[in-house]
Design a protein around this motif. Structure first.
Motif, PDB file in Angstrom:
ATOM      1  N   PHE A 189      36.905  42.436  43.957  1.00  0.00           N
ATOM      2  CA  PHE A 189      35.706  42.540  45.035  1.00  0.00           C
ATOM      3  C   PHE A 189      36.156  41.713  46.400  1.00  0.00           C
ATOM      4  O   PHE A 189      36.089  42.132  47.677  1.00  0.00           O
ATOM      5  CB  PHE A 189      34.393  42.014  44.754  1.00  0.00           C
ATOM      6  N   ASP A 213      37.865  40.625  32.378  1.00  0.00           N
ATOM      7  CA  ASP A 213      37.657  41.948  33.305  1.00  0.00           C
ATOM      8  C   ASP A 213      36.394  41.198  34.244  1.00  0.00           C
ATOM      9  O   ASP A 213      36.525  41.928  35.387  1.00  0.00           O
ATOM     10  CB  ASP A 213      36.741  42.886  32.345  1.00  0.00           C
ATOM     11  N   GLU A 214      35.335  40.613  33.780  1.00  0.00           N
ATOM     12  CA  GLU A 214      34.464  39.900  34.738  1.00  0.00           C
ATOM     13  C   GLU A 214      35.279  39.257  36.098  1.00  0.00           C
ATOM     14  O   GLU A 214      34.701  39.329  36.930  1.00  0.00           O
ATOM     15  CB  GLU A 214      33.508  39.105  33.928  1.00  0.00           C
ATOM     16  N   ALA A 262      43.241  44.343  37.416  1.00  0.00           N
ATOM     17  CA  ALA A 262      42.044  44.805  38.364  1.00  0.00           C
ATOM     18  C   ALA A 262      42.472  45.142  39.718  1.00  0.00           C
ATOM     19  O   ALA A 262      41.873  45.962  40.351  1.00  0.00           O
ATOM     20  CB  ALA A 262      40.931  43.843  38.633  1.00  0.00           C
ATOM     21  N   GLN A 294      42.727  49.031  41.735  1.00  0.00           N
ATOM     22  CA  GLN A 294      42.461  49.553  43.129  1.00  0.00           C
ATOM     23  C   GLN A 294      43.417  49.806  43.843  1.00  0.00           C
ATOM     24  O   GLN A 294      43.317  50.020  45.249  1.00  0.00           O
ATOM     25  CB  GLN A 294      41.458  48.025  43.651  1.00  0.00           C
ATOM     26  N   ALA A 301      36.970  41.793  38.107  1.00  0.00           N
ATOM     27  CA  ALA A 301      36.196  42.675  39.033  1.00  0.00           C
ATOM     28  C   ALA A 301      35.772  41.509  40.321  1.00  0.00           C
ATOM     29  O   ALA A 301      35.444  42.437  41.387  1.00  0.00           O
ATOM     30  CB  ALA A 301      34.963  42.919  38.195  1.00  0.00           C
TER      31      ALA A 301
END
Ligand code: NAD
Length: 278
Positions: A255, A247-248, A40, A44, A251
């Motif tokens: 953030f 994945d949760e 993740a 980014q 994420a």
């Protein structure tokens, strides 16, 4: 650890890659949640250092996949998070004696052992405290000089719903994860004025090898099926009745490292389907 050949990181101004040019270390990232968080962050734009155990070819494959999918550089350290000297050597390698930056630290390596306290092996207690708690003290104290120099840092401690509430037979794990939340708050207070944040993510059950082992263990111990363990033991606590996904967790970690999260620090953020709302 050896940095792998990669395309240069795109400029940090690309809004779809807000972490471009940043370097992230994710401990325990050869598997499960840590690997998901590393992917993740790479998505980014962050360059990532993987750490953890596993077959060398599987680790090399994970690095290849991250580099090719996201155009970032990767490196790997086999440092044992229960070994203070190994952690220090890993930091020497990452920062090349203080000349390279480390921007993001995710303390994720963790192990579990389930037993009633009277039968809990003392060596398991020590191992769990060392990997799940003391390692984070060492990585944070070694990461902060680079973060303070750069005027930017993001520290994420992967704790657990078991950092907020207890379950029987997990004395060392629950104690370590509660301790990790205390460490998170203390570091947040000490770094708040330096644009460094320190937060904890508190997952409920996530389907990874760590949980897989518990399902097998509990099925054997109680003489029940794996399905019954999942339904009646693990997810009994989790009101949404499903595992959280890697994945949760990734994420949320991304953030917390991004440009709009600078005011979130010292927090313990549950990703537990409502478990700790009880
Ligand atoms: P996992 O077993 O899939 O991954 C653990 C990782 O830690 C692996 O990469 C392993 O190689 C590494 N590791 C273990 N011992 C190490 C050591 N001594 N030194 C370096 N690396 C080591 O487990 P997971 O479920 O992905 O767990 C990751 C973190 O998430 C842990 O801190 C765990 O407590 C936490 N967590 C997991 C769940 C869940 O349901 N899976 C829930 C809450 C919290």
């Amino acid at each position: 650890m050896s940095p792998s050949q990669t395309p240069p990181s795109p400029p940090a101004s690309d809004p779809s890659r807000p972490l471009a040019g940043k370097c992230a270390l994710v401990t325990g990232s050869t598997s499960g949640i840590g690997l998901g968080v590393a992917r993740a962050l790479a998505a980014q734009g962050a360059d990532v250092v993987l750490n953890g155990f596993g077959p060398p070819d599987a680790i090399a494959k994970a690095q290849d996949e991250i580099r090719e999918s996201f155009g970032v550089s990767t490196a790997y350290s086999a440092a044992d998070m229960s070994d203070e000297d190994a952690i220090a050597k890993m930091f020497e390698m990452i920062t090349e004696g203080g000349t390279r930056r480390l921007d993001i630290l995710v303390n994720n390596a963790g192990v579990q052992h389930v037993a009633p306290i009277e039968a809990f092996p003392p060596e398991k207690w020590s191992q769990i405290l060392a990997i799940n708690l003391t390692a984070a003290f060492h990585t944070i104290r070694l990461a902060l000089p680079s973060m303070r120099t750069n005027g930017y840092g993001r520290i994420i401690n992967v704790a657990s719903a078991h950092g907020l509430v207890a379950s029987p037979f997990k004395s060392a794990y629950v104690a370590a994860k509660h301790g990790l939340l205390g460490l998170t708050k203390t570091v947040a207070l000490e770094t708040a004025e330096a644009d460094i944040t320190c937060n904890a993510i508190c997952p409920g059950y996530v389907f990874t090898p760590l949980v897989e082992a518990q399902i097998d263990g509990q099925a054997k111990a109680h003489g029940i099926s794996r399905e019954a363990v999942v339904r009646d033991v693990l997810l009994a606590q989790q009101p949404n009745k499903r595992f959280a996904s890697v994945d949760e967790i990734g994420a949320l970690a991304a953030f917390l490292c991004g440009p709009l999260s600078g005011s979130i620090t010292g927090a313990a953020l549950p990703v537990d389907g409502g478990w700790t709302a009880h």
